[in-house]
Design a protein around this motif. Structure first.
Motif, PDB file in Angstrom:
ATOM      1  N   VAL A  25       4.039  -2.728 -41.486  1.00 44.71           N
ATOM      2  CA  VAL A  25       5.301  -2.089 -41.056  1.00 44.71           C
ATOM      3  C   VAL A  25       5.273  -1.916 -39.533  1.00 44.71           C
ATOM      4  O   VAL A  25       6.258  -2.199 -38.842  1.00 44.71           O
ATOM      5  N   ASN A  26       4.135  -1.516 -39.008  1.00 35.59           N
ATOM      6  CA  ASN A  26       4.007  -1.327 -37.554  1.00 35.59           C
ATOM      7  C   ASN A  26       4.247  -2.647 -36.821  1.00 35.59           C
ATOM      8  O   ASN A  26       4.979  -2.705 -35.837  1.00 35.59           O
ATOM      9  N   ARG A  27       3.656  -3.710 -37.327  1.00 35.57           N
ATOM     10  CA  ARG A  27       3.804  -5.015 -36.678  1.00 35.57           C
ATOM     11  C   ARG A  27       5.281  -5.442 -36.684  1.00 35.57           C
ATOM     12  O   ARG A  27       5.828  -5.844 -35.658  1.00 35.57           O
ATOM     13  N   LEU A  28       5.909  -5.301 -37.844  1.00 37.61           N
ATOM     14  CA  LEU A  28       7.300  -5.755 -37.978  1.00 37.61           C
ATOM     15  C   LEU A  28       8.255  -4.889 -37.148  1.00 37.61           C
ATOM     16  O   LEU A  28       9.108  -5.406 -36.427  1.00 37.61           O
ATOM     17  N   LEU A  29       8.114  -3.565 -37.253  1.00 35.10           N
ATOM     18  CA  LEU A  29       9.022  -2.686 -36.503  1.00 35.10           C
ATOM     19  C   LEU A  29       8.775  -2.805 -35.003  1.00 35.10           C
ATOM     20  O   LEU A  29       9.716  -2.803 -34.203  1.00 35.10           O
TER      21      LEU A  29
END
Ligand code: 5GP
Length: 240
Positions: A158-162
């Motif tokens: 989620v961190n990578r995508l956001l």
């Protein structure tokens, strides 16, 4: 679909049962709170901005392979979600040192954390959300070792995508808090992802674009929520 029974009233959201099996409605209210509810206000339209941004993120994450509880929006402040058995963990991913990390440990604000840090708190207002470690999580049976491993992997994804999405908008994802739930053996991303649960800095000016504006009275919080919601959701509107 209609709200039937109020199941949970949180500080900024209410959760209702519905007439559809395994389906809930989350109402994003206009309440805003900080410091364990020590500071609170009602700000017109705040619920709509957070719901809009959360829905946008859940849809984006879903398209990119992250299992989330999101189903659809009923109206601008009612989100239809899949019912989960919520896991009482606040999973925080930190890319840059700020907030409680700087208050509680000798990090200098603004220091890049590479790799990102995952910090997990126990979701319990009466105990002021104390920080956990893996051993405590397992001993308390809050999650199984397999679930914990999955939660951490999903949090980093989620961190990578956001982070990539926001960077494209000139916004630095400093940190954020997410929550997970289970359905059988599957772990899903639940709750919300909004300006209330993220720390966002303008890449150019360093200006806060999140609840820190409210916490520390840095400006007109609603004007900033409106602007940042428009900024974050603009690409999808252009793409559709
Ligand atoms: P900090 O620990 O620095 O106060 O918070 C780290 C990040 O997690 C921030 O983006 C903050 O908004 C989010 N966060 C931490 N605890 C909570 C909480 O109880 N509720 C919400 N909505 N966000 C939280």
């Amino acid at each position: 679909m209609k709200c039937k029974q109020l199941l949970v009233k949180g500080k900024a959201k209410s959760v209702y049962s519905t007439d559809v099996k395994d389906t809930l409605i989350i109402e994003f209210r206009d309440d805003i709170t900080a410091f364990d509810g020590g500071k609170k206000d009602i700000l017109s339209n705040k619920g709509n901005y957070n719901a809009e941004v959360s829905a946008f993120f859940f849809q984006y994450l879903g398209r990119n392979g992250v299992r989330t509880h999101f189903s659809t929006m009923l109206d601008p402040h009612h989100m239809v979600v899949r019912k989960l058995e919520m896991i009482p963990l606040e999973v925080i991913v930190r890319n840059i040192a700020a907030g409680s990390l700087v208050r509680n440990y000798p990090f200098r604000e603004g220091t890049l954390l590479d790799p990102p840090l995952i910090v997990i708190d126990y979701k319990d207002d009466t105990r002021h959300d104390p920080m956990l470690n893996d051993e405590i999580i397992i001993a308390l049976k809050l999650a199984t070792p397999a679930e914990l491993k999955k939660i951490k992997k999903m949090a980093l994804e989620v961190n990578r995508l956001l982070g990539a999405l926001l960077a494209a908008q000139g916004i630095t994802l400093v940190d954020f808090k997410i929550e997970f739930g289970r359905r059988g053996k599957m772990v899903y991303l639940g709750d919300e992802i909004s300006m209330d649960s993220m720390r966002l800095w303008d890449k150019t000016t360093g200006e806060s674009l999140d609840k820190d504006v409210y916490r520390f009275e840095k400006g007109d919080v609603m004007a900033i929520y409106q602007k940042v919601a428009e900024r974050i959701t603009a690409p999808i509107k252009d793409l559709i």
